[in-house]
Write a protein that holds these residues in place. Structure first.
Motif, PDB file in Angstrom:
ATOM      1  N   UNK A 200       0.732  -1.198  -0.017  1.00 32.45           N
ATOM      2  CA  UNK A 200       0.144  -0.142   0.014  1.00 32.45           C
ATOM      3  C   UNK A 200       0.808   1.160   0.176  1.00 32.45           C
ATOM      4  N   UNK A 201       2.113   1.309   0.833  1.00 36.48           N
ATOM      5  CA  UNK A 201       2.823   2.196   0.946  1.00 36.48           C
ATOM      6  C   UNK A 201       3.502   2.652  -0.414  1.00 36.48           C
ATOM      7  N   UNK A 202       3.948   1.461  -0.964  1.00 37.31           N
ATOM      8  CA  UNK A 202       4.830   1.736  -2.448  1.00 37.31           C
ATOM      9  C   UNK A 202       3.695   2.210  -3.366  1.00 37.31           C
ATOM     10  N   UNK A 203       2.296   1.867  -3.320  1.00 39.03           N
ATOM     11  CA  UNK A 203       1.520   2.315  -4.206  1.00 39.03           C
ATOM     12  C   UNK A 203       1.102   3.792  -4.115  1.00 39.03           C
ATOM     13  N   UNK A 204       0.862   4.100  -2.784  1.00 35.48           N
ATOM     14  CA  UNK A 204       0.664   5.480  -2.560  1.00 35.48           C
ATOM     15  C   UNK A 204       2.225   6.180  -3.062  1.00 35.48           C
ATOM     16  N   UNK A 265       2.756  10.071   6.000  1.00 34.05           N
ATOM     17  CA  UNK A 265       1.859  11.002   6.628  1.00 34.05           C
ATOM     18  C   UNK A 265       0.791  11.248   5.671  1.00 34.05           C
ATOM     19  N   UNK A 266       0.890  11.122   4.410  1.00 32.05           N
ATOM     20  CA  UNK A 266      -0.273  11.550   3.424  1.00 32.05           C
ATOM     21  C   UNK A 266      -1.259  10.536   3.577  1.00 32.05           C
ATOM     22  N   UNK A 267      -0.759   9.010   3.860  1.00 34.78           N
ATOM     23  CA  UNK A 267      -1.812   7.929   3.927  1.00 34.78           C
ATOM     24  C   UNK A 267      -2.521   8.346   5.242  1.00 34.78           C
ATOM     25  N   UNK A 268      -1.879   8.524   6.256  1.00 33.89           N
ATOM     26  CA  UNK A 268      -2.339   8.727   7.490  1.00 33.89           C
ATOM     27  C   UNK A 268      -3.456   9.988   7.692  1.00 33.89           C
ATOM     28  N   UNK A 269      -3.121  10.893   6.951  1.00 30.32           N
ATOM     29  CA  UNK A 269      -4.084  12.036   6.877  1.00 30.32           C
ATOM     30  C   UNK A 269      -5.161  11.836   6.121  1.00 30.32           C
ATOM     31  N   UNK A 270      -5.164  11.470   4.885  1.00 29.15           N
ATOM     32  CA  UNK A 270      -6.353  11.442   4.116  1.00 29.15           C
ATOM     33  C   UNK A 270      -6.754  10.027   3.551  1.00 29.15           C
ATOM     34  N   UNK A 271      -5.968   9.444   3.801  1.00 27.29           N
ATOM     35  CA  UNK A 271      -6.123   7.732   3.309  1.00 27.29           C
ATOM     36  C   UNK A 271      -7.403   7.049   3.936  1.00 27.29           C
ATOM     37  N   UNK A 272      -8.237   6.147   3.444  1.00 28.04           N
ATOM     38  CA  UNK A 272      -9.435   5.706   3.983  1.00 28.04           C
ATOM     39  C   UNK A 272      -9.847   4.546   3.096  1.00 28.04           C
ATOM     40  N   UNK A 273     -10.475   3.730   3.796  1.00 27.48           N
ATOM     41  CA  UNK A 273     -11.319   2.609   2.973  1.00 27.48           C
ATOM     42  C   UNK A 273     -12.815   2.814   3.012  1.00 27.48           C
ATOM     43  N   UNK A 274     -13.390   2.345   2.021  1.00 32.33           N
ATOM     44  CA  UNK A 274     -14.873   2.302   1.934  1.00 32.33           C
ATOM     45  C   UNK A 274     -15.468   1.270   2.790  1.00 32.33           C
ATOM     46  N   UNK A 290      -8.322  17.942   1.848  1.00 33.25           N
ATOM     47  CA  UNK A 290      -7.239  18.486   1.172  1.00 33.25           C
ATOM     48  C   UNK A 290      -5.771  18.071   1.987  1.00 33.25           C
ATOM     49  N   UNK A 291      -4.841  18.116   1.453  1.00 32.98           N
ATOM     50  CA  UNK A 291      -3.485  17.722   2.013  1.00 32.98           C
ATOM     51  C   UNK A 291      -2.251  18.981   1.640  1.00 32.98           C
ATOM     52  N   UNK A 292      -1.632  19.253   2.505  1.00 32.90           N
ATOM     53  CA  UNK A 292      -0.534  20.024   1.994  1.00 32.90           C
ATOM     54  C   UNK A 292       0.836  19.333   2.466  1.00 32.90           C
ATOM     55  N   UNK A 293       1.633  19.498   1.259  1.00 28.55           N
ATOM     56  CA  UNK A 293       3.102  18.893   1.562  1.00 28.55           C
ATOM     57  C   UNK A 293       3.967  19.975   1.848  1.00 28.55           C
ATOM     58  N   UNK A 354      -9.705  -9.504  17.446  1.00 29.93           N
ATOM     59  CA  UNK A 354      -9.020  -8.325  17.856  1.00 29.93           C
ATOM     60  C   UNK A 354      -8.281  -7.336  16.739  1.00 29.93           C
ATOM     61  N   UNK A 355      -8.650  -6.254  16.350  1.00 28.36           N
ATOM     62  CA  UNK A 355      -8.094  -5.373  15.515  1.00 28.36           C
ATOM     63  C   UNK A 355      -7.121  -4.594  16.247  1.00 28.36           C
ATOM     64  N   UNK A 356      -5.816  -4.532  15.701  1.00 33.03           N
ATOM     65  CA  UNK A 356      -4.850  -3.724  16.561  1.00 33.03           C
ATOM     66  C   UNK A 356      -3.589  -3.275  15.301  1.00 33.03           C
ATOM     67  N   UNK A 357      -2.941  -2.488  15.949  1.00 30.22           N
ATOM     68  CA  UNK A 357      -1.814  -2.034  15.078  1.00 30.22           C
ATOM     69  C   UNK A 357      -2.146  -0.663  14.637  1.00 30.22           C
ATOM     70  N   UNK A 358      -1.255  -0.011  14.312  1.00 24.79           N
ATOM     71  CA  UNK A 358      -1.326   1.453  13.931  1.00 24.79           C
ATOM     72  C   UNK A 358      -2.045   1.493  12.370  1.00 24.79           C
ATOM     73  N   UNK A 359      -1.475   0.577  11.721  1.00 25.64           N
ATOM     74  CA  UNK A 359      -2.199   0.523  10.288  1.00 25.64           C
ATOM     75  C   UNK A 359      -3.730   0.468  10.127  1.00 25.64           C
ATOM     76  N   UNK A 360      -4.149  -0.130  11.269  1.00 24.61           N
ATOM     77  CA  UNK A 360      -5.646  -0.163  11.412  1.00 24.61           C
ATOM     78  C   UNK A 360      -6.433   0.917  11.723  1.00 24.61           C
ATOM     79  N   UNK A 361      -5.561   1.876  11.811  1.00 19.74           N
ATOM     80  CA  UNK A 361      -6.253   3.208  12.296  1.00 19.74           C
ATOM     81  C   UNK A 361      -6.815   4.075  11.113  1.00 19.74           C
ATOM     82  N   UNK A 362      -6.529   3.446   9.928  1.00 18.68           N
ATOM     83  CA  UNK A 362      -6.987   4.182   8.751  1.00 18.68           C
ATOM     84  C   UNK A 362      -8.431   4.394   8.746  1.00 18.68           C
ATOM     85  N   UNK A 363      -8.795   5.506   8.154  1.00 23.16           N
ATOM     86  CA  UNK A 363     -10.394   5.573   8.123  1.00 23.16           C
ATOM     87  C   UNK A 363     -11.275   4.537   7.607  1.00 23.16           C
ATOM     88  N   UNK A 364     -12.248   4.173   8.246  1.00 25.44           N
ATOM     89  CA  UNK A 364     -13.180   3.126   7.912  1.00 25.44           C
ATOM     90  C   UNK A 364     -12.743   1.590   7.708  1.00 25.44           C
TER      91      UNK A 364
END
Lengths: 473, 542
Positions: A200-204, A265-274, A290-293, A354-364
């Motif tokens: 996912x990271x490399x895709x982004x 940071x971009x993924x964490x700020x704007x990323x999400x799953x439906x 909106x995201x500013x680099x 049990x859902x855990x890990x920082x990656x699981x904080x993605x929106x939705x």
């Protein structure tokens, strides 16, 4: 005290992950020290002018002439500084720097003497016996710990959720894993891992650094390299000037590190799953963010912020066919884990996801997981802590609970045992008999005790306050 | 003040304090304070007025105290110590340190050591193995390994399957999926995790059976039963569980639909039964003695539920105990319960009641003795029957003719009330039958007229059509007219005609006199039920 089953012996808990190293006292609800796992180092000693520019100097016996760890480690620009990370696929492959990280967390941040405290270290479920023994060796021989234990993060995450049996879905920075835990034991045959977070990271990364029909490629310069910038309209080309003096001193590994950080940071700020699976119309109807680099470039990201993260759950068939080694998605990991489980066990596990890990904080993310699971299983119950701290440091929290239990103290590998049995005892104690029966009964009490403390302390925590207010209102 | 106090004391003839001039005022004050302390709740002035003989009421005048403040400061501080301890559950001498109350014994056992419970594993000697535990499929080494693993993991079989990796034996703990997912290809000869369980439990059973047993047989057999394991059955069970999970969504949907269908059938069955019982109840009246319709949850536990409920209900509703188990009362048989048999009363008590004019009223047997069904004591004259509103004028008129005041009885005894009620009933029946009669007569008349018209038409051909029509219209208009001012006219007429006409017309049923006004009273329809209701009323009342 005895009612909760807790008996604190001032043990330390160290949880080493791909993105950060967490350390703290057993019995606390959050780690005292959280430092990035990446560190900066110089291969060749540069001129004396740069040496000792901050206090975080490494051990003299380290392979590097100088090592920069912690808050001002990798994120501070230094001419010619390389970036390293001791972890690869969630496993420690460079024990020297791992030891330096732990020493920094304990000695410099927590200001404790490791030789006075029993230390509990975590390991990923796919850890190797050699790694485990090496860690014990470091703790006993170099850190001089009086007692040591190494516990599985799968089990600890289950404990952090107050469960003895659970299906732990852990989305880390580099690895995602699905671990069936039964009565405090990891079922190794059911363990399923993949490096889907990296995909996912490399895709982004690919998406951001390549031009699209509507925009140019985005420069992923970090703020360290930018002298000044001017505000621009969304979508307009950025107006900034680089610090040319620093550009020359940027190494390849530092460039990779800061670009990865910008992408993350971009993924964490704007990323999400439906929540209900991929649907172009739904994705288009969601409000763009909106995201500013750091360069000042800013834009609204709508459809793409979902398309990138959709990789967690779905990959296009032709992509999977063309890449035989493509990392598995989360649903296929769960299926793989389930294939080896007894059907009776599956029902138990589905009721205790049990859902855990920082990656699981993605929106939705948790909603999507719930909808994916309920499609193929009935009676699914997902435990996903709403508190981000609890989600990110679930493994550490479980270790904190475990190491503060009175019944746990018979499991420590003492220095005496280490000297008598050597490395064999580590596998024997930590792998064969990780947690014994009577301990399990206590874990739940310990967890409620932890929660109570959490609530008492948590009111200073802003997130906690807003959460409770939302819940009340 | 002191003077006035003593004055009042003397006035109330209360013995005053002996005033000793020799005592110093301080001493006397002290004495007084000792002898009587002012109780709470009386003001100082009042107390000095009335002295120590305060009325006892004053004690209750004490104003309510606030809740006592928590005493935080003076509690003794518990001292804690950072002390090292050894854990009895450990084999080594690891010294950990923790906070503990200083008062606790230094040499006390570690409180958590007691949770270190070990299950008692079964261990066999070589001799025992060769004698009892030989198995062509298992070597001694692998059996040893199995027993070790089972002990390590406290017979947690899921974990044992996971960790069992004996080198050199047949692959026993292979993929569970082979067993679970390929049900069609499942082969009995394949070794499965169940083999581990089977081996372990059968070995344990053999050991228990063959070892000398110190306890009694029962405990031995119960222990054996706890080690019972049926491999075939377990495999079948697992297959069932797996097949349950391997259902396709269509199958699941179909199953669900079937389930709903069954539920619906059950429901309609229940409804049918309820309707049937309702019908029976209507047919045989309120006192048919049918039990309340029961809401059965499922058809399977139908009968037992009814039985238990009946048994519970029986005594309270006056069933004789023999009726409860009578075969005719089974719910599947359409049968009415036998009529209620009243318990014969003691002749002596009957005589006593008669002597003292005691009339006992019994509740109707199928009315539960609830609060709602309870009749409080009442005056008999309050319950005198009233005529029906529609018939009231006529009935009152007849009463007036008889010279009886139906609203007020001079002596409302039980007998008198019953008679009045009977009379009222008869009168209303009379009035109603008269009304029906009148209507029938009018109908006959109209029909005759029509017949006459038709006959004349037939005779006159088309010529007399106009006349016939005119008559027809006229009669129709008559009827309409009568409907319009029905009530007023009826009252007027009844008052004018008096009793004679009505009596005559009812008694001489043959009288053909056309009375337009009696025709006009058209509310005849409800009369049939009215009399029945009246009779019911009477039954309830006695």
């Amino acid at each position: 005290m005895v009612n909760y089953g807790g008996d604190e012996v001032s043990a330390l808990v160290v949880d080493i992950g791909s993105s950060s190293v967490r350390a703290g006292y057993a019995g606390d609800d959050t780690p005292k020290a959280v430092i990035p796992s990446s560190y900066g180092y110089f291969n060749n000693p540069p001129g004396g002018d740069v040496s000792m520019e901050n206090g975080n100097s490494g051990e003299p016996k380290s392979a590097y002439s100088q090592i920069f760890i912690g808050q001002n480690g990798p994120s501070t620009w230094r001419a010619g500084m390389e970036i390293g990370n001791p972890l690869q696929d969630g496993l420690i492959h460079d024990f020297d720097s791992a030891r330096s990280l732990v020493e920094h967390a304990l000695g410099d941040v927590m200001r404790v003497n490791a030789s006075e405290h029993p230390i509990l270290v975590t390991e990923p479920p796919w850890n190797t016996p050699a790694n485990r023994e090496r860690m014990a060796e470091i703790m006993f021989e170099e850190m001089k710990a009086p007692a040591f234990y190494i516990a599985n993060t799968g089990v600890l995450n289950a404990f952090a959720a107050g469960k003895g049996s659970a299906l732990v879905i852990d989305i880390g920075q580099s690895m995602a894993s699905v671990t069936p835990v039964v009565d405090g034991f990891v079922l190794r045959k059911g363990l399923a891992t993949s490096s889907i977070p990296r995909l996912v990271h490399s895709h982004a990364h690919h998406f951001l650094s390549n031009p699209t029909q509507t925009r140019h490629a985005i420069d992923l310069y970090p703020h360290q390299l930018i002298a000044n910038r001017l505000p621009v309209d969304p979508g307009a080309p950025p107006r900034f000037t680089l610090r040319e003096d620093r550009l020359a001193g940027v190494t390849q590994s530092w460039k990779a590190w800061y670009e990865a950080r910008e992408v993350d940071e971009w993924i964490q700020s704007v990323g999400g799953v439906l929540e209900q699976g991929w649907n172009d119309q739904v994705a288009a109807s969601r409000p763009p963010r909106q995201y500013e680099f750091p360069t000042g470039y800013n834009n609204y990201f709508g459809h793409d912020r979902f398309a990138v993260c959709e990789q967690y759950f779905f990959q296009k068939p032709h992509f999977v066919q063309s890449n035989a080694t493509a990392p598995k998605t989360i649903p296929s990991l769960i299926l793989e884990a389930f294939r080896t489980c007894d059907p009776e066990l599956r029902q138990v596990l589905m009721g205790n996801v049990v859902l855990t890990g920082g990656g699981s904080l993605l929106n939705g993310f948790s909603e999507r997981l719930a909808s994916e699971l309920s499609r193929s299983f009935s009676h699914v119950k997902i435990h996903a802590p709403g508190n981000p701290t609890e989600r990110r440091y679930g493994g550490w929290l479980g270790g904190s609970i475990l190491a503060s239990l009175g019944t746990f103290h018979q499991l420590w590998i003492s220095r005496e045992e280490w000297q008598e049995h050597g490395t064999a005892i580590v596998g024997q104690r930590c792998y064969w008999r990780p947690v014994i029966r009577q301990l399990l009964a206590r874990v739940k009490h310990g967890c409620s005790y932890e929660r109570q403390k959490h609530q008492l302390q948590g009111y200073q925590d802003n997130e906690w306050v807003t959460r409770t207010m939302v819940m009340k209102g | 003040m002191a003077a006035s106090a003593s004055d009042i004391r003397s006035a109330l003839s209360i013995a005053s304090q002996p005033q000793n001039p020799a005592q110093t005022p301080a001493q006397s004050k002290k004495l007084q304070a000792q002898s009587s302390r002012k109780p709470d709740g009386i003001s100082r002035e009042l107390y000095s007025l009335i002295g120590p003989s305060a009325p006892s009421l004053a004690a209750q005048l004490a104003k309510p105290k606030l809740k006592q403040k928590p005493n935080l400061g003076s509690r003794s501080v518990v001292k804690w110590e950072w002390r090292s301890f050894t854990n009895g559950a450990r084999k080594d001498k690891l010294q950990l340190r923790h906070w503990t109350k200083a008062a606790t014994d230094v040499n006390a056992d570690y409180p958590f050591a007691k949770y270190n419970v070990q299950s008692t594993p079964y261990i066999y000697t070589d001799e025992e193995y060769t004698q009892y535990l030989q198995d062509p499929e298992w070597t001694k080494e692998e059996t040893d390994f199995l027993f070790n693993v089972v002990r390590e993991f406290d017979t947690r079989w899921y974990v044992i399957y996971d960790r069992y990796d004996f080198q050199g034996g047949p692959a026993r703990s292979m993929e569970v999926s082979v067993v679970l997912f390929k049900l069609d290809t499942y082969d009995q000869s394949t070794l499965s995790p169940q083999d581990l369980k089977d081996r372990y439990y059968s070995a344990c059973r053999k050991l228990i059976r063959n070892r000398p047993w110190s306890g009694d047989e029962a405990s031995k057999s119960s222990l054996l039963a706890s080690f019972h394991f049926d491999k075939e059955r377990e495999i079948t069970r697992k297959k069932y569980v797996a097949s349950l999970e391997n259902r396709t969504p269509d199958q699941v949907a179909e199953e669900e639909a079937l389930y709903i269908e069954v539920k619906r059938l059950e429901q309609s069955e229940r409804k049918f039964k309820k309707d049937r019982e309702d019908l029976l109840r209507v047919l045989s009246g309120v006192e048919s003695g049918l039990p309340d319709v029961l809401e059965d949850e499922s058809p399977f536990n139908n009968l037992p539920i009814i039985d238990t409920k009946k048994k519970r209900k029986g005594p309270s509703s006056g069933f004789l105990p023999t009726d409860v188990d009578s075969p005719t009362s089974a719910s599947n048989v359409i049968a009415l319960d036998p009529p209620i048999v009243r318990k014969p009363r003691d002749p002596k008590s009957i005589a006593y009641d008669a002597q003292h004019c005691i009339i006992r009223t019994d509740l109707p047997p199928n009315v539960q003795a609830t609060k709602a069904a309870h009749h409080p004591a009442f005056m008999r004259s309050f319950k005198l029957p009233y005529p029906k509103a529609a018939l009231a004028p006529r009935i009152n008129q007849i009463f007036a003719e008889l010279g009886i005041n139906n609203t007020r009885l001079v002596m409302p005894t039980r007998d008198n009330c019953a008679r009045l009620e009977g009379l009222m009933e008869h009168i209303s029946a009379l009035v109603e039958s008269k009304k029906i009669l009148d209507k029938l007569e009018y109908d006959i008349q109209v029909a005759k007229k029509r017949l006459g018209i038709r006959n004349s038409e037939d005779r006159e051909g088309g010529g007399g059509g106009g006349k016939g029509k005119g008559v027809g219209i006229g009669s129709a208009m008559d009827v309409d007219d009568g409907d319009a001012d029905a009530d007023a006219e009826a009252e007027e007429e009844s008052v004018r005609d008096g009793r004679a006409q009505s009596i005559v017309s009812t008694k001489s049923a043959r009288s053909r006199r056309p009375t337009r006004r009696s025709m006009s009273i058209s509310s005849v329809d409800t009369n049939a039920t009215a009399s029945a209701r009246a009779s019911n009323k009477r039954k309830f009342r006695n």
